[in-house]
Design a protein around this motif. Structure first.
Motif, mmCIF file in Angstrom:
data_model
loop_
_atom_site.group_PDB
_atom_site.id
_atom_site.type_symbol
_atom_site.label_atom_id
_atom_site.label_comp_id
_atom_site.label_asym_id
_atom_site.label_seq_id
_atom_site.Cartn_x
_atom_site.Cartn_y
_atom_site.Cartn_z
ATOM 1 N N HIS A 210 0.864 -1.178 0.000
ATOM 2 C CA HIS A 210 0.000 0.000 0.000
ATOM 3 C C HIS A 210 0.901 1.230 0.000
ATOM 4 C CE1 HIS A 210 -3.621 -2.403 0.903
ATOM 5 N NE2 HIS A 210 -2.755 -3.172 1.538
ATOM 6 N N HIS B 279 -3.638 7.347 -1.780
ATOM 7 C CA HIS B 279 -3.429 5.946 -1.406
ATOM 8 C C HIS B 279 -3.543 5.152 -2.701
ATOM 9 C CE1 HIS B 279 -5.096 2.287 1.093
ATOM 10 N NE2 HIS B 279 -4.124 1.954 0.282
ATOM 11 N N ARG B 280 -2.438 4.538 -3.120
ATOM 12 C CA ARG B 280 -2.406 3.865 -4.413
ATOM 13 C C ARG B 280 -1.764 2.485 -4.276
ATOM 14 N NH1 ARG B 280 -5.296 7.506 -5.203
ATOM 15 N NH2 ARG B 280 -5.237 9.115 -6.807
ATOM 16 N N HIS B 281 -1.850 1.722 -5.373
ATOM 17 C CA HIS B 281 -1.275 0.377 -5.382
ATOM 18 C C HIS B 281 -0.406 0.200 -6.610
ATOM 19 C CE1 HIS B 281 -4.908 0.157 -2.836
ATOM 20 N NE2 HIS B 281 -3.978 -0.281 -2.026
ATOM 21 N N LEU C 173 -10.944 -3.019 -0.658
ATOM 22 C CA LEU C 173 -9.858 -3.704 0.046
ATOM 23 C C LEU C 173 -10.381 -4.437 1.282
ATOM 24 C CD1 LEU C 173 -7.176 -0.867 -0.151
ATOM 25 C CD2 LEU C 173 -7.430 -2.815 -1.693
HETATM 26 CU CU LIG Z 1 -3.767 0.204 -0.113
#
Ligand SMILES: [Cu+2]
Length: 232
Positions: A54, A67-69, A167
């Motif tokens: 994360h 907040h990215r992946h 998530l």
């Molecule tokens: Cu995340």
């Protein structure tokens, strides 16, 4: 109480240099490697909340939270994601991950983005509007003690009851301590209800001001509502 996310290494792993566009508005990619203390890239991870890593990025004043992946190249251990900075400033990049067979860690580094920087002042605020969703955060933070925080989502004055799982839960809350941006894990108390309330158990390590970011998904889009709370 231990705090997380203020260092680029723990005993076992380190966050390598973060490569990203040098100036605001320039399209490019953000990339980095997580390595062992000896410099060997880590290419195997355990999943947590549905992802192997994360990535949290926020400017030092608490603005421009993301907040990215990113995507892992398992051959090289390099994580990559397309990236454009919206504004100049000093940013903190957090990587929340668990190396295979290891412990969950939050590592962070500073990244400088050139341009005219106008810092924002974070004053306590418990209500946020994002894309027409009104979100309030009820409850308090207490130094060294667990407290309940309740986010309530409404739209046009009506409770929102069709939040979508993101998530693995209906909301994710990240809290950063103002001053060092120490990273707090806040756990959703999963009621299994898609709104309008999402409840969290929070624990602030000290008194002081905290920047909070709630990620929630509605109508297929993940949105972030930002708050500022003081812990007494
Ligand atoms: Cu995340």
């Amino acid at each position: 109480m231990n705090v997380n996310g203020t260092a680029l290494s723990t005993g076992e792993v380190q966050l390598g240099v973060v490569h990203a566009p040098a100036t605001a508005g320039e399209d490019g990619e953000l990339s980095f490697t997580v390595a062992t203390a000896g410099g060997q890239p880590v290419a195997k991870y355990e999943e947590a909340h549905g992802k192997q890593l994360h990535l949290i990025v926020v400017r030092a004043d608490g603005a421009h939270f993301r907040h990215r992946h990113p995507v892992l190249d398992p051959e090289t251990g390099v994580w990559t994601i397309p990236w454009t900075w919206a504004a100049a400033g000093t940013y903190r990049v957090f990587a929340d991950l668990t190396p295979a067979g290891g412990e969950s860690v939050t590592l962070s580094r500073t990244v400088e983005v050139a341009g005219d920087y106008q810092p924002q002042v974070a004053e306590p605020i418990a209500a946020s509007v994002v894309d027409g969703y009104q979100v309030t955060l009820e409850g308090t933070l207490a130094a060294g003690a667990g407290t309940l925080l309740t986010a309530r989502v409404t739209r046009d004055g009506q409770p929102v009851t069709d939040l979508e799982p993101y998530l693995g839960s209906f909301g994710h809350l990240v809290a950063l301590r103002q001053g060092d941006l120490a990273y707090l894990h806040i756990h959703a108390l999963d009621d299994g209800k898609p709104g309008p309330e999402i409840r969290f158990h929070a624990e602030a390590p000290t008194t002081g001001r905290y920047l909070l970011y709630l990620d929630f998904q509605a109508a297929g889009v993940v949105r972030t509502a930002a708050f500022v709370l003081d812990a007494a």
